[in-house]
Enzyme design. Structure first.
Site, PDB file in Angstrom:
ATOM      1  CB  CYS A  23      -0.949  -0.007   1.201  1.00  0.00           C
ATOM      2  SG  CYS A  23      -0.215  -0.669   2.702  1.00  0.00           S
ATOM      3  CG  HIS A  73      -0.885   3.793   4.806  1.00  0.00           C
ATOM      4  ND1 HIS A  73      -1.615   3.427   5.905  1.00  0.00           N
ATOM      5  CD2 HIS A  73      -0.388   2.636   4.282  1.00  0.00           C
ATOM      6  CE1 HIS A  73      -1.579   2.101   6.042  1.00  0.00           C
ATOM      7  NE2 HIS A  73      -0.846   1.595   5.068  1.00  0.00           N
TER       8      HIS A  73
END
Ligand code: A2P
Length: 329
Positions: A126, A234
């Site tokens: 990710c 994130h």
């Protein structure tokens, strides 16, 4: 197409189903699987209830596409069996990412590394996906010499148990822990396992996967991965040292034209990317674009994305769409 989804009860698996629905993927057959723990469970997909089945049943059904999102051990065990039955395997784990015969794909950057004969395709980590998308055009235009990365990662990246740990800590409930420390009101520089070289496995994913996707083994990369008590996405502070001089205006223009990237860069009006507002979106948000005056051609930026979306599910579904667009499935 007939699609099997291994890990259908997991956080990423659930988002994969939502993204396939939203993108109106032409799915004629759907086979959701999970571990034996989920026997008897049902999942909803495109307004129909499906029983979760064991992975062996899905392999025997010979799907055209197998989306695997159930961890590395499960991928190592089943990916080749799906491939032998003729499926294109899109694997969200780290199991195949460093295999030189397996393309590691962010479609906007390197979809061309997939061919009709490819059977296993790796979905990158990710943190790597969201960083590579905006820096790929910069690398093409100016050459990246070195990257220094610090991440601020959502608990959703660790799965269902980690999200539960955060909620339980906030509610004062004692329960099973996904992390070795409390995560609420805390942060720790620990993602994955620590390796002999002093780095964590999540840090080395950023190093190795970025080099592979950009086809640039010479880029010098160093990273610190930090887990923070956040849900939604994130964040990454990324410092780039380029080979050639650039102007900030050119960087902005380039990012404005980059598919999948959204500029949020007006700090004087409090506009910069934040995970709370990236949640549920498919774009990668970039802001705080500024020169690093400490080196000749230095650049800083702040990159945020929903790690379950573009960082995992959306990217995997885009790969399936690419296979379909080429009429391979
Ligand atoms: P289950 O719910 O039955 O444990 P997350 O990372 O969000 O926790 O999700 C992990 C996903 O991977 C879940 O769907 C989980 O199923 C699935 N999974 C874990 N181990 C296996 C296995 N051995 N075989 C198939 N699916 C597995």
């Amino acid at each position: 197409m007939v699609i099997a989804l291994v890990g259908a009860t997991g956080l990423v698996g659930q988002v994969m189903m939502r993204v396939m629905e939203e993108q109106k993927l032409p799915v004629s057959g759907f086979i959701p699987c999970a571990s034996a723990r989920s026997a008897g469970k049902e999942v909803m997909f495109q307004n129909k209830a499906y029983k979760v089945c064991p992975v062996d049943e899905a392999i025997a059904a010979k799907p055209q596409v197998a989306l695997l999102s159930a961890g590395s051990a499960t991928s190592l065990k089943y990916a080749e069996s799906f491939a032998k039955q003729g499926a294109y395997v899109i694997d969200n784990s780290s199991a195949w990412r460093n295999n030189k015969h397996v393309p590691l794909v962010v479609p906007e950057v390197n979809a061309h590394t997939i061919s009709s004969d490819t059977r296993i395709i790796a979905n990158p980590n990710c943190s790597t996906i969201q960083m590579v998308l905006p820096i790929a055009p910069i690398h093409k235009a100016y050459g990246i010499r070195r990257l220094v990365i610090a991440t601020y990662q959502s608990v959703t990246g660790t799965g269902v148990k980690a999200v539960q740990q955060l909620h339980d800590e906030r509610a004062g409930i004692e329960s099973e822990k996904a992390y070795p420390h409390p995560i609420d009101l805390n942060c720790f520089p620990h993602g994955g396992d620590f390796l002999e070289n002093g780095y964590s496995s999540e840090e080395m994913k950023l190093v190795n996967e970025t080099r592979k996707i950009l086809n640039a083994p010479g880029i010098r990369i160093t990273a610190t991965v930090v887990r923070i008590p956040v849900i939604g996405g994130h964040s990454e502070a990324v410092n780039l040292e380029l080979e050639h001089d650039f102007s900030i205006a050119d960087i902005r223009n380039m990012l404005l034209k980059t598919a999948g990237v959204s500029l949020q860069d007006d700090p004087n009006n409090n506009l910069y990317p934040m995970p709370r507002f990236a949640e549920g979106k498919d774009m990668v948000f970039v802001g705080r674009i500024r020169r690093d005056h400490s080196v000749p051609y230095g650049l800083n930026m702040w990159i945020v994305a929903d790690n379950l979306r573009k960082g995992a599910a959306t990217n995997a579904v885009q790969i399936a769409q690419y296979l379909h667009a080429n009429a391979w499935v």
